[in-house]
Design a protein around this motif. Structure first.
Motif, PDB file in Angstrom:
ATOM      1  N   SER A   1      -3.563  19.643   8.726  1.00 12.12           N
ATOM      2  CA  SER A   1      -3.099  18.251   8.757  1.00 12.12           C
ATOM      3  C   SER A   1      -3.715  17.453   7.610  1.00 12.12           C
ATOM      4  O   SER A   1      -3.042  16.606   7.013  1.00 12.12           O
ATOM      5  N   LEU A   2      -4.970  17.725   7.274  1.00 11.94           N
ATOM      6  CA  LEU A   2      -5.602  17.030   6.142  1.00 11.94           C
ATOM      7  C   LEU A   2      -4.906  17.400   4.834  1.00 11.94           C
ATOM      8  O   LEU A   2      -4.595  16.526   4.016  1.00 11.94           O
ATOM      9  N   THR A   3      -4.630  18.677   4.649  1.00 14.90           N
ATOM     10  CA  THR A   3      -3.936  19.125   3.439  1.00 14.90           C
ATOM     11  C   THR A   3      -2.561  18.481   3.337  1.00 14.90           C
ATOM     12  O   THR A   3      -2.169  17.992   2.265  1.00 14.90           O
ATOM     13  N   ASP A   4      -1.823  18.464   4.446  1.00 14.60           N
ATOM     14  CA  ASP A   4      -0.499  17.835   4.453  1.00 14.60           C
ATOM     15  C   ASP A   4      -0.597  16.336   4.160  1.00 14.60           C
ATOM     16  O   ASP A   4       0.186  15.795   3.381  1.00 14.60           O
ATOM     17  N   ALA A   5      -1.562  15.661   4.772  1.00 15.99           N
ATOM     18  CA  ALA A   5      -1.730  14.218   4.557  1.00 15.99           C
ATOM     19  C   ALA A   5      -2.051  13.928   3.097  1.00 15.99           C
ATOM     20  O   ALA A   5      -1.502  12.977   2.515  1.00 15.99           O
ATOM     21  N   LEU A   6      -2.904  14.731   2.490  1.00 18.25           N
ATOM     22  CA  LEU A   6      -3.258  14.518   1.078  1.00 18.25           C
ATOM     23  C   LEU A   6      -2.060  14.783   0.165  1.00 18.25           C
ATOM     24  O   LEU A   6      -1.831  14.043  -0.795  1.00 18.25           O
ATOM     25  N   GLN A   7      -1.293  15.823   0.458  1.00 14.37           N
ATOM     26  CA  GLN A   7      -0.112  16.120  -0.353  1.00 14.37           C
ATOM     27  C   GLN A   7       0.898  14.982  -0.279  1.00 14.37           C
ATOM     28  O   GLN A   7       1.426  14.530  -1.297  1.00 14.37           O
ATOM     29  N   LEU A   8       1.141  14.484   0.920  1.00 13.64           N
ATOM     30  CA  LEU A   8       2.090  13.388   1.097  1.00 13.64           C
ATOM     31  C   LEU A   8       1.543  12.084   0.500  1.00 13.64           C
ATOM     32  O   LEU A   8       2.306  11.299  -0.075  1.00 13.64           O
ATOM     33  N   ALA A   9       0.249  11.848   0.637  1.00 13.06           N
ATOM     34  CA  ALA A   9      -0.352  10.636   0.059  1.00 13.06           C
ATOM     35  C   ALA A   9      -0.195  10.649  -1.459  1.00 13.06           C
ATOM     36  O   ALA A   9       0.062   9.610  -2.061  1.00 13.06           O
ATOM     37  N   GLU A  10      -0.344  11.812  -2.053  1.00 16.92           N
ATOM     38  CA  GLU A  10      -0.184  11.896  -3.511  1.00 16.92           C
ATOM     39  C   GLU A  10       1.256  11.585  -3.913  1.00 16.92           C
ATOM     40  O   GLU A  10       1.496  10.910  -4.915  1.00 16.92           O
ATOM     41  N   LEU A  11       2.227  12.045  -3.115  1.00  5.61           N
ATOM     42  CA  LEU A  11       3.627  11.715  -3.382  1.00  5.61           C
ATOM     43  C   LEU A  11       3.849  10.211  -3.256  1.00  5.61           C
ATOM     44  O   LEU A  11       4.508   9.595  -4.100  1.00  5.61           O
ATOM     45  N   ALA A  12       3.325   9.606  -2.197  1.00  9.04           N
ATOM     46  CA  ALA A  12       3.486   8.161  -1.990  1.00  9.04           C
ATOM     47  C   ALA A  12       2.786   7.381  -3.098  1.00  9.04           C
ATOM     48  O   ALA A  12       3.322   6.380  -3.592  1.00  9.04           O
ATOM     49  N   TYR A  13       1.600   7.821  -3.494  1.00 12.35           N
ATOM     50  CA  TYR A  13       0.853   7.180  -4.570  1.00 12.35           C
ATOM     51  C   TYR A  13       1.654   7.213  -5.874  1.00 12.35           C
ATOM     52  O   TYR A  13       1.720   6.215  -6.597  1.00 12.35           O
ATOM     53  N   SER A  14       2.281   8.334  -6.156  1.00  9.84           N
ATOM     54  CA  SER A  14       2.990   8.489  -7.432  1.00  9.84           C
ATOM     55  C   SER A  14       4.240   7.614  -7.541  1.00  9.84           C
ATOM     56  O   SER A  14       4.693   7.328  -8.639  1.00  9.84           O
ATOM     57  N   VAL A  15       4.793   7.195  -6.405  1.00  7.12           N
ATOM     58  CA  VAL A  15       6.004   6.361  -6.457  1.00  7.12           C
ATOM     59  C   VAL A  15       5.704   4.879  -6.229  1.00  7.12           C
ATOM     60  O   VAL A  15       6.649   4.080  -6.166  1.00  7.12           O
ATOM     61  N   THR A  16       4.431   4.520  -6.105  1.00  6.09           N
ATOM     62  CA  THR A  16       4.119   3.098  -5.928  1.00  6.09           C
ATOM     63  C   THR A  16       3.511   2.526  -7.191  1.00  6.09           C
ATOM     64  O   THR A  16       2.981   3.203  -8.011  1.00  6.09           O
TER      65      THR A  16
ATOM     66  N   GLY B   1       0.807  -1.204   0.000  1.00  2.00           N
ATOM     67  CA  GLY B   1       0.000   0.000   0.000  1.00  2.00           C
ATOM     68  C   GLY B   1       0.843   1.257   0.000  1.00  2.00           C
ATOM     69  O   GLY B   1       1.994   1.249   0.415  1.00  2.00           O
ATOM     70  N   PHE B   2       0.278   2.351  -0.492  1.00  4.42           N
ATOM     71  CA  PHE B   2       0.971   3.626  -0.397  1.00  4.42           C
ATOM     72  C   PHE B   2       0.641   4.314   0.924  1.00  4.42           C
ATOM     73  O   PHE B   2       1.319   5.250   1.331  1.00  4.42           O
ATOM     74  N   ALA B   3      -0.408   3.824   1.616  1.00  6.04           N
ATOM     75  CA  ALA B   3      -0.752   4.366   2.937  1.00  6.04           C
ATOM     76  C   ALA B   3      -1.451   3.293   3.761  1.00  6.04           C
ATOM     77  O   ALA B   3      -2.214   2.483   3.235  1.00  6.04           O
ATOM     78  N   TYR B   4      -1.153   3.300   5.034  1.00  5.24           N
ATOM     79  CA  TYR B   4      -1.886   2.500   6.008  1.00  5.24           C
ATOM     80  C   TYR B   4      -2.599   3.502   6.903  1.00  5.24           C
ATOM     81  O   TYR B   4      -1.966   4.412   7.455  1.00  5.24           O
ATOM     82  N   VAL B   5      -3.921   3.363   7.019  1.00  5.82           N
ATOM     83  CA  VAL B   5      -4.715   4.359   7.720  1.00  5.82           C
ATOM     84  C   VAL B   5      -5.446   3.712   8.894  1.00  5.82           C
ATOM     85  O   VAL B   5      -5.940   2.598   8.795  1.00  5.82           O
ATOM     86  N   TYR B   6      -5.492   4.434   9.995  1.00  8.98           N
ATOM     87  CA  TYR B   6      -6.079   3.957  11.244  1.00  8.98           C
ATOM     88  C   TYR B   6      -7.323   4.787  11.548  1.00  8.98           C
ATOM     89  O   TYR B   6      -7.225   5.931  12.001  1.00  8.98           O
ATOM     90  N   ALA B   7      -8.498   4.228  11.273  1.00  5.45           N
ATOM     91  CA  ALA B   7      -9.754   4.954  11.459  1.00  5.45           C
ATOM     92  C   ALA B   7      -9.966   5.382  12.903  1.00  5.45           C
ATOM     93  O   ALA B   7     -10.419   6.491  13.168  1.00  5.45           O
TER      94      ALA B   7
END
Length: 181
Positions: A166-181, A115-121
């Motif tokens: 924090s949501l904006t930062d998480a989305l920006q970083l998730a997009e970076l992680a998504y793009s490299v996976t 996964g590009f992210a593991y999320v804890y609800a």
């Protein structure tokens, strides 16, 4: 000072509470709990399979920021080929359902990586497949993320969803992680 939790009906019906209140001669104040329970959850949690809907809904009931977590899922599940998955437990039987009780994996379908992210609800926490240093995060202007020193070496960036930043930062970083996976 005493603190009691319950619905007004439950508190009215409590014999112990009545006895304590009768002994108490000072002022009494009643407060209501404003928090995650007050957030209206959507009919469906974005991206989560039917088998995991109720479990994730219960976890979100204990979450400090369920609305931000849902918005994170809404955005990321709109990206091409993104799936939200429960976890296959070790020693699970081959036909056992996925487990949604601890964390969810966001994965780019067709990727050879995990996964590009593991999320804890339950905690509204996002762990991303990025091995960035704090200096690299600072250079990106990311303020809400922290680097982890434990766990899998490729998942070293974490964001606790607490506010819009924090949501904006998480989305920006998730997009970076998504793009490299």
């Amino acid at each position: 000072m005493f603190q009691f939790e319950g619905t007004p009906e439950e508190l009215d019906a409590s014999q112990v509470l009545k006895e304590l209140a009768d002994q108490h001669r000072g002022p009494v104040s009643v407060t209501t709990k404003d928090g995650p329970d007050d957030v209206m959850l959507p009919a469906r949690i974005p991206g989560v399979a039917d088998e995991g809907q109720e479990t994730v809904r219960q976890l979100l009931g204990r979450s400090p920021a369920p609305d931000l977590f849902i918005r994170f899922l809404q955005k990321t599940t709109q990206w091409d080929n993104v799936g939200v998955y429960g976890i296959k437990r070790k020693n699970a039987l081959p036909d056992a359902p996925l487990d949604y009780s601890r964390y969810l994996r966001l994965r780019r379908q067709g990727s050879q990586f995990g996964g590009f992210a593991y999320v804890y609800a339950e905690y509204s926490t996002i762990n991303l497949r990025l091995s960035y240093s704090q200096q690299q995060l600072d250079e990106l202007g990311i303020k809400a993320a922290r680097t982890l020193t434990t766990g899998h070496r490729e998942y070293r960036v974490s964001v606790d969803l607490t506010d819009e930043t924090s949501l904006t930062d998480a989305l920006q970083l998730a997009e970076l992680a998504y793009s490299v996976t």
